[in-house]
Design a protein around this motif. Structure first.
Motif, PDB file in Angstrom:
ATOM      1  N   GLY A   1      -7.233   4.200  -1.692  1.00  0.00           N
ATOM      2  CA  GLY A   1      -7.529   4.944  -0.466  1.00  0.00           C
ATOM      3  C   GLY A   1      -6.383   4.908   0.529  1.00  0.00           C
ATOM      4  O   GLY A   1      -6.042   5.940   1.140  1.00  0.00           O
ATOM      5  N   MET A   2      -5.762   3.751   0.694  1.00  0.00           N
ATOM      6  CA  MET A   2      -4.641   3.634   1.625  1.00  0.00           C
ATOM      7  C   MET A   2      -3.465   4.503   1.188  1.00  0.00           C
ATOM      8  O   MET A   2      -2.859   5.203   2.006  1.00  0.00           O
ATOM      9  CB  MET A   2      -4.190   2.165   1.731  1.00  0.00           C
ATOM     10  CG  MET A   2      -5.231   1.242   2.349  1.00  0.00           C
ATOM     11  SD  MET A   2      -4.771  -0.491   2.136  1.00  0.00           S
ATOM     12  CE  MET A   2      -4.607  -0.957   3.857  1.00  0.00           C
TER      13      MET A   2
ATOM     14  N   GLN B   1      -9.525  -0.010  -2.479  1.00  0.00           N
ATOM     15  CA  GLN B   1      -8.982  -0.062  -1.120  1.00  0.00           C
ATOM     16  C   GLN B   1      -7.527   0.417  -1.119  1.00  0.00           C
ATOM     17  O   GLN B   1      -7.131   1.232  -0.276  1.00  0.00           O
ATOM     18  CB  GLN B   1      -9.086  -1.483  -0.574  1.00  0.00           C
ATOM     19  CG  GLN B   1      -8.793  -1.601   0.895  1.00  0.00           C
ATOM     20  CD  GLN B   1      -9.082  -3.013   1.411  1.00  0.00           C
ATOM     21  OE1 GLN B   1      -9.630  -3.865   0.732  1.00  0.00           O
ATOM     22  NE2 GLN B   1      -8.684  -3.250   2.638  1.00  0.00           N
TER      23      GLN B   1
ATOM     24  N   ARG C   1       5.634   5.976   3.677  1.00  0.00           N
ATOM     25  CA  ARG C   1       5.527   7.018   2.644  1.00  0.00           C
ATOM     26  C   ARG C   1       6.274   6.607   1.372  1.00  0.00           C
ATOM     27  O   ARG C   1       5.761   6.745   0.262  1.00  0.00           O
ATOM     28  CB  ARG C   1       6.039   8.357   3.160  1.00  0.00           C
ATOM     29  CG  ARG C   1       5.897   9.436   2.137  1.00  0.00           C
ATOM     30  CD  ARG C   1       5.961  10.831   2.742  1.00  0.00           C
ATOM     31  NE  ARG C   1       5.636  11.812   1.743  1.00  0.00           N
ATOM     32  CZ  ARG C   1       4.416  12.212   1.422  1.00  0.00           C
ATOM     33  NH1 ARG C   1       3.379  11.715   2.050  1.00  0.00           N
ATOM     34  NH2 ARG C   1       4.206  13.102   0.482  1.00  0.00           N
TER      35      ARG C   1
ATOM     36  N   ASN D   1      -3.586   7.183  -0.780  1.00  0.00           N
ATOM     37  CA  ASN D   1      -3.957   8.584  -0.659  1.00  0.00           C
ATOM     38  C   ASN D   1      -3.886   9.074   0.780  1.00  0.00           C
ATOM     39  O   ASN D   1      -3.440  10.195   1.034  1.00  0.00           O
ATOM     40  CB  ASN D   1      -5.351   8.835  -1.238  1.00  0.00           C
ATOM     41  CG  ASN D   1      -5.359   8.780  -2.747  1.00  0.00           C
ATOM     42  OD1 ASN D   1      -4.327   8.933  -3.402  1.00  0.00           O
ATOM     43  ND2 ASN D   1      -6.522   8.519  -3.324  1.00  0.00           N
ATOM     44  N   ARG D   2      -4.307   8.258   1.725  1.00  0.00           N
ATOM     45  CA  ARG D   2      -4.248   8.659   3.135  1.00  0.00           C
ATOM     46  C   ARG D   2      -2.804   8.910   3.579  1.00  0.00           C
ATOM     47  O   ARG D   2      -2.529   9.848   4.318  1.00  0.00           O
ATOM     48  CB  ARG D   2      -4.922   7.629   4.023  1.00  0.00           C
ATOM     49  CG  ARG D   2      -6.444   7.742   4.026  1.00  0.00           C
ATOM     50  CD  ARG D   2      -7.116   6.880   5.082  1.00  0.00           C
ATOM     51  NE  ARG D   2      -6.996   5.455   4.815  1.00  0.00           N
ATOM     52  CZ  ARG D   2      -7.726   4.780   3.924  1.00  0.00           C
ATOM     53  NH1 ARG D   2      -8.623   5.423   3.182  1.00  0.00           N
ATOM     54  NH2 ARG D   2      -7.581   3.490   3.772  1.00  0.00           N
ATOM     55  N   ILE D   3      -1.904   8.081   3.124  1.00  0.00           N
ATOM     56  CA  ILE D   3      -0.497   8.252   3.517  1.00  0.00           C
ATOM     57  C   ILE D   3       0.125   9.463   2.811  1.00  0.00           C
ATOM     58  O   ILE D   3       0.829  10.263   3.431  1.00  0.00           O
ATOM     59  CB  ILE D   3       0.313   6.982   3.247  1.00  0.00           C
ATOM     60  CG1 ILE D   3      -0.119   5.889   4.255  1.00  0.00           C
ATOM     61  CG2 ILE D   3       1.821   7.239   3.347  1.00  0.00           C
ATOM     62  CD1 ILE D   3       0.464   4.528   3.991  1.00  0.00           C
TER      63      ILE D   3
ATOM     64  N   THR E   1      -1.266  12.149   1.600  1.00  0.00           N
ATOM     65  CA  THR E   1      -1.855  13.464   1.871  1.00  0.00           C
ATOM     66  C   THR E   1      -1.666  13.914   3.313  1.00  0.00           C
ATOM     67  O   THR E   1      -2.168  14.947   3.696  1.00  0.00           O
ATOM     68  CB  THR E   1      -3.363  13.479   1.515  1.00  0.00           C
ATOM     69  OG1 THR E   1      -4.028  12.459   2.272  1.00  0.00           O
ATOM     70  CG2 THR E   1      -3.555  13.283   0.037  1.00  0.00           C
ATOM     71  N   GLN E   2      -0.936  13.140   4.088  1.00  0.00           N
ATOM     72  CA  GLN E   2      -0.711  13.531   5.488  1.00  0.00           C
ATOM     73  C   GLN E   2       0.604  14.260   5.643  1.00  0.00           C
ATOM     74  O   GLN E   2       1.548  14.104   4.958  1.00  0.00           O
ATOM     75  CB  GLN E   2      -0.716  12.312   6.392  1.00  0.00           C
ATOM     76  CG  GLN E   2      -2.082  11.707   6.473  1.00  0.00           C
ATOM     77  CD  GLN E   2      -2.115  10.477   7.358  1.00  0.00           C
ATOM     78  OE1 GLN E   2      -1.103   9.991   7.839  1.00  0.00           O
ATOM     79  NE2 GLN E   2      -3.307   9.949   7.559  1.00  0.00           N
TER      80      GLN E   2
ATOM     81  N   LYS F   1       2.210   1.766   8.390  1.00  0.00           N
ATOM     82  CA  LYS F   1       2.311   3.143   8.906  1.00  0.00           C
ATOM     83  C   LYS F   1       2.653   3.146  10.394  1.00  0.00           C
ATOM     84  O   LYS F   1       3.436   3.970  10.859  1.00  0.00           O
ATOM     85  CB  LYS F   1       1.026   3.910   8.645  1.00  0.00           C
ATOM     86  CG  LYS F   1       1.158   5.373   8.981  1.00  0.00           C
ATOM     87  CD  LYS F   1      -0.055   6.141   8.574  1.00  0.00           C
ATOM     88  CE  LYS F   1       0.111   7.590   8.985  1.00  0.00           C
ATOM     89  NZ  LYS F   1      -1.092   8.349   8.814  1.00  0.00           N
TER      90      LYS F   1
END
Length: 175
Positions: free
Chosen positions: A167-168, A164, A141, A170-172, A174-175, A133
């Protein structure tokens, strides 16, 4: 086991000599397989899985080199290590079509992977996301959109690494 790890590290270091990681100008490529092996070692005590993690990218080369490398891995580390490396080596080739077509071929291959192979694939993706990122937000993305497709195919791999990676991704996304 220590001899096997030294052999795997030596082979990976030799076969990745002179390579650098994408999106970095100076990071020796060997740092990636070492990091993947460390992730696998954090969730598995199977030396074959850890050795295969060190070698997970060495067969992504031309067919002549690949055949020789497969023989060396089999002869020096055994059939189990070679089988794991083959499970995580993407079979698609540029001649198979566009990126989407090649990724579909690779996903079908991953669907057949053993729990150990799935763990290797998860560790590889987790490490690839570790600084992607920051280095290339646009590709991060795209990579997340592709890697979300491996989540249902890696449920027999490490639950820790699966969570793990989930989560990684999803963080990317959902931003």
């Amino acid at each position: 086991m220590d001899d096997a790890m030294a052999t795997a590290l030596s082979l990976a270091t030799d076969w990745h000599a002179g390579e650098v990681r994408k999106f970095t100008a100076d990071e020796p490529y060997i740092q990636h397989p070492i990091a993947v092996a460390d992730l696998v070692a954090s969730v598995s005590d199977q030396w074959e899985e850890i050795a295969a993690a060190l070698l997970h990218d060495v067969l992504e080369c031309d067919e002549h080199l690949r055949a020789g490398r497969e023989t060396v891995i089999r002869d020096r580390l055994g059939e189990v290590v070679l089988a794991l490396v083959l499970e995580v080596t993407n079979p698609s080739k540029p001649s198979d079509g566009n990126r989407a077509r090649r990724k579909a071929i690779d996903l079908a291959h991953l669907a057949k992977a053993s729990p150990g192979g799935q763990t290797l694939r998860l560790a590889d993706a987790v490490h690839n996301f570790s600084n992607l990122k920051q280095l290339n937000p646009t590709f991060a993305r795209t990579y997340a959109e592709e890697k979300v497709l491996i989540l249902p195919l890696t449920l027999r791999g490490s639950t820790v690494l699966h969570a793990q990676l989930t989560g990684m991704i999803n963080r990317i996304l959902t931003q």
